[in-house]
Design a protein around this motif. Sequence first.
Motif, short mmCIF file in Angstrom:
data_model
loop_
_atom_site.label_atom_id
_atom_site.label_comp_id
_atom_site.label_asym_id
_atom_site.label_seq_id
_atom_site.Cartn_x
_atom_site.Cartn_y
_atom_site.Cartn_z
N UNK A 197 0.85 -1.19 0.00
CA UNK A 197 0.00 0.00 0.00
C UNK A 197 0.89 1.24 0.00
N UNK A 198 0.65 2.13 -0.93
CA UNK A 198 1.39 3.39 -0.96
C UNK A 198 0.94 4.26 0.21
N UNK A 199 1.89 4.94 0.86
CA UNK A 199 1.56 5.79 2.01
C UNK A 199 2.19 7.16 1.84
N UNK A 200 1.58 8.14 2.47
CA UNK A 200 2.16 9.47 2.58
C UNK A 200 2.78 9.58 3.97
N UNK A 201 3.97 10.16 4.04
CA UNK A 201 4.68 10.26 5.31
C UNK A 201 4.42 11.59 5.98
N UNK A 202 4.28 11.53 7.31
CA UNK A 202 4.12 12.74 8.12
C UNK A 202 5.30 12.92 9.04
N UNK A 203 5.04 13.12 10.33
CA UNK A 203 6.11 13.37 11.29
C UNK A 203 6.96 12.13 11.53
N UNK A 204 8.27 12.32 11.59
CA UNK A 204 9.19 11.30 12.05
C UNK A 204 9.52 11.58 13.51
N UNK A 205 9.46 10.56 14.34
CA UNK A 205 9.98 10.65 15.70
C UNK A 205 10.89 9.46 15.86
N UNK A 206 11.50 9.30 17.00
CA UNK A 206 12.52 8.27 17.15
C UNK A 206 11.92 6.88 16.93
N UNK A 207 12.30 6.30 15.82
CA UNK A 207 11.88 4.93 15.53
C UNK A 207 10.53 4.78 14.87
N UNK A 208 9.73 5.86 14.75
CA UNK A 208 8.39 5.74 14.18
C UNK A 208 8.15 6.85 13.16
N UNK A 209 7.12 6.63 12.32
CA UNK A 209 6.77 7.63 11.33
C UNK A 209 5.25 7.63 11.16
#
Length: 382
Positions: A352-364
């Motif tokens: 599934x194609x996704x749009x990325x938002x905020x990155x934090x340590x280890x997660x997106x």
Amino acid sequence: MSGGPSDPHTDQRRPLGRRRLGLALLAVVAVAGGGVAFTALATPEKTPVGHPGAKGLPPATTPVTRGDLTDSSQQDGTLGHLGERKINAGGTGGTLTWLAPSGSVIERDERLYEVDGEAVRLMYGGEPMYRTLKTGDKGTDVRQLEENLAALGYTGFAVDEEYTAKTAAAVKRWQKSHDLKQTGTVGPDRIAFAGSAVRVKEAGSGSGTGSSGGDRIAAGDRVTPGSPVLTVTGSERVVTFQVPASEAGSAKTGTRVRVTLPDGTRLPGKVRAVGRTATPGDDPQDRTPKIDITVSFDRPDEVKGIDQSPVTVELAGETRQDVLSVPVNALLALPDGGFGVQVVENGAARDIRVELGMFAQGRVEISGAGLREGMKVGVPSR
């Protein structure tokens, strides 16, 4: 022919399923920084061997979670006290007969030091005690004295900038309570002003040539008017640290923080002050201009630790509320340069194609059609 080495339908699984951290990792390094996610990282689940749709399945899965994601950064700080200043001898000077001990906290009307057996007491105010006050005098120092007398219960006068006969009468009552001659006048031989309660850091330095650049004065030493007697700080515990001038926006006044003390205790606080001038850091290997930041605690009474102890300051950044997120290593670098996740459902895997938002340590943070909380996505085996 299908399935051959040049068949794009076969080759596309390699960048999707195996080059999971290629371009994605570069993006994470560039964007994520040192952030911290307050959404827990799920433990990968192993795909059972021999599962009906095992072919093409990832080695492990983890659920898509919904919650708040907060970007933050950590800085090395130092535990200390607010401000530092000198208390200088007033009056005509003499022999120092007593000093408040290091580490003690002196409050309004308590002794700071004694010269020739006569105590100099602390009163609160921003202007120094520079003259002997008497009836007819006017000024900010008069108001400061009257505010202190009123706070101590010596009333009967108007708190203003004029020293009246009623002010003198209150001063006499204050003098009587300390077994002093009741003159109705008071000067720097009896009072020293500071903005609030103070903590004694150390005795002031004399003019000797001790190992620290000056012999510490002690009871029995002679002092002259204006010579340093005590070095004091504010009684409030604070943390100080530095950030590069280019990153000063990450620590604005009022920014919420969490401070980890030397014993592991984590306490909330906020940025109290931000320096106005950038100066080179203390590290000779890094002369990047830096800004001084001061942090105060929400619950200062709970702060424990030796002065100048190292602490860690976690600066809260932007918070994204109620968003879907996955571990960073769940991202797939798609052939066209976009990103996706590999969803595992009913023993089969699909992308599934996704749009990325905020990155934090280890997660997106992710969004896209077909995504939902609890959905299993592929991750590399641990």
